[in-house]
Design a protein around this motif. Structure first.
Motif, PDB file in Angstrom:
ATOM      1  N   PRO A 258      -8.832  -3.773   0.302  1.00 11.75           N
ATOM      2  CA  PRO A 258      -9.147  -2.767  -0.688  1.00 11.75           C
ATOM      3  C   PRO A 258      -7.977  -2.753  -1.742  1.00 11.75           C
ATOM      4  O   PRO A 258      -6.521  -3.259  -1.491  1.00 11.75           O
ATOM      5  CB  PRO A 258      -8.870  -1.736   0.414  1.00 11.75           C
ATOM      6  CG  PRO A 258      -8.294  -2.083   1.554  1.00 11.75           C
ATOM      7  CD  PRO A 258      -8.601  -3.640   1.564  1.00 11.75           C
ATOM      8  N   ALA A 259      -8.314  -2.004  -2.754  1.00 11.24           N
ATOM      9  CA  ALA A 259      -7.213  -1.884  -3.897  1.00 11.24           C
ATOM     10  C   ALA A 259      -6.012  -1.000  -3.199  1.00 11.24           C
ATOM     11  O   ALA A 259      -6.550   0.159  -2.371  1.00 11.24           O
ATOM     12  CB  ALA A 259      -7.981  -1.671  -5.038  1.00 11.24           C
ATOM     13  N   SER A 260      -5.106  -0.861  -3.935  1.00 17.09           N
ATOM     14  CA  SER A 260      -4.006  -0.220  -3.417  1.00 17.09           C
ATOM     15  C   SER A 260      -3.915   1.063  -4.870  1.00 17.09           C
ATOM     16  O   SER A 260      -3.654   0.823  -5.759  1.00 17.09           O
ATOM     17  CB  SER A 260      -2.662  -0.804  -3.588  1.00 17.09           C
ATOM     18  OG  SER A 260      -1.758   0.248  -3.323  1.00 17.09           O
ATOM     19  N   THR A 261      -3.742   2.213  -4.424  1.00 16.26           N
ATOM     20  CA  THR A 261      -3.649   3.365  -5.316  1.00 16.26           C
ATOM     21  C   THR A 261      -2.136   3.457  -5.502  1.00 16.26           C
ATOM     22  O   THR A 261      -1.025   3.539  -4.887  1.00 16.26           O
ATOM     23  CB  THR A 261      -4.188   4.628  -4.664  1.00 16.26           C
ATOM     24  OG1 THR A 261      -5.514   4.719  -4.378  1.00 16.26           O
ATOM     25  CG2 THR A 261      -3.967   5.874  -5.756  1.00 16.26           C
TER      26      THR A 261
ATOM     27  N   LEU B 112      -1.512   9.436  -6.430  1.00 11.69           N
ATOM     28  CA  LEU B 112      -2.050  10.111  -5.085  1.00 11.69           C
ATOM     29  C   LEU B 112      -1.617  11.726  -5.253  1.00 11.69           C
ATOM     30  O   LEU B 112      -0.784  12.222  -5.939  1.00 11.69           O
ATOM     31  CB  LEU B 112      -0.785   9.555  -3.910  1.00 11.69           C
ATOM     32  CG  LEU B 112      -0.959   8.093  -3.355  1.00 11.69           C
ATOM     33  CD1 LEU B 112      -0.060   7.858  -2.605  1.00 11.69           C
ATOM     34  CD2 LEU B 112      -2.325   7.789  -3.145  1.00 11.69           C
TER      35      LEU B 112
ATOM     36  N   TYR C  73       0.803  -1.438  -0.011  1.00 13.89           N
ATOM     37  CA  TYR C  73       0.031  -0.039   0.098  1.00 13.89           C
ATOM     38  C   TYR C  73       0.816   1.175   0.106  1.00 13.89           C
ATOM     39  O   TYR C  73       1.947   1.193   0.961  1.00 13.89           O
ATOM     40  CB  TYR C  73      -0.835  -0.054   1.106  1.00 13.89           C
ATOM     41  CG  TYR C  73      -2.065  -0.821   1.014  1.00 13.89           C
ATOM     42  CD1 TYR C  73      -3.305  -0.451   0.321  1.00 13.89           C
ATOM     43  CD2 TYR C  73      -2.009  -1.967   1.757  1.00 13.89           C
ATOM     44  CE1 TYR C  73      -4.308  -1.474   0.470  1.00 13.89           C
ATOM     45  CE2 TYR C  73      -2.948  -3.113   1.653  1.00 13.89           C
ATOM     46  CZ  TYR C  73      -4.206  -2.757   0.806  1.00 13.89           C
ATOM     47  OH  TYR C  73      -5.111  -3.711   0.719  1.00 13.89           O
TER      48      TYR C  73
ATOM     49  N   ASP D 285      -5.788   4.275   1.174  1.00 16.49           N
ATOM     50  CA  ASP D 285      -6.871   3.168   0.772  1.00 16.49           C
ATOM     51  C   ASP D 285      -7.226   2.384   1.973  1.00 16.49           C
ATOM     52  O   ASP D 285      -8.145   1.287   1.467  1.00 16.49           O
ATOM     53  CB  ASP D 285      -5.773   2.185  -0.202  1.00 16.49           C
ATOM     54  CG  ASP D 285      -5.441   2.825  -1.285  1.00 16.49           C
ATOM     55  OD1 ASP D 285      -6.072   3.808  -1.943  1.00 16.49           O
ATOM     56  OD2 ASP D 285      -4.247   2.695  -1.702  1.00 16.49           O
TER      57      ASP D 285
END
Length: 94
Positions: A61-64, A69, A9, A27
């Motif tokens: 959850p998906a990671s940005t 960012l 993450y 995230d």
């Protein structure tokens, strides 16, 4: 056989005026926060918060990606990895 579940993450470190860093994890849980007195401690606190928040989750959850960012001036982002399998083994309720 146990399969290691490692997740990555992006976190944002925000320097504080009186020292230390606030850690934003965008995230996790709609944006979670922790802090540390040094960069190293802030990163470790970020890993711990991710492990805590995802301890019992099955759908992660998906990671940005870092380049997507919104990073304020004087702040910076890093990608950290957390071994959820190891975290669960050491932090699961007995």
């Amino acid at each position: 056989m146990t399969i290691n579940q490692k997740v990555g993450y992006s976190i944002i470190l925000h320097p504080e005026t009186e020292g230390g860093y606030s850690v934003e994890i965008p995230d996790i849980n709609g944006g979670s926060w922790t802090q540390g007195d040094s960069i190293e401690e802030a990163i470790e606190m970020g890993k711990d918060l991710i492990g805590t928040m995802l301890l019992d989750e099955t759908a992660l959850p998906a990671s940005t990606p870092l380049n997507q960012l919104a990073i304020p001036a004087k702040s910076f982002a890093v990608l950290i990895t957390v071994d959820l399998t190891a975290y669960r083994q050491t932090h699961a309720a007995v």
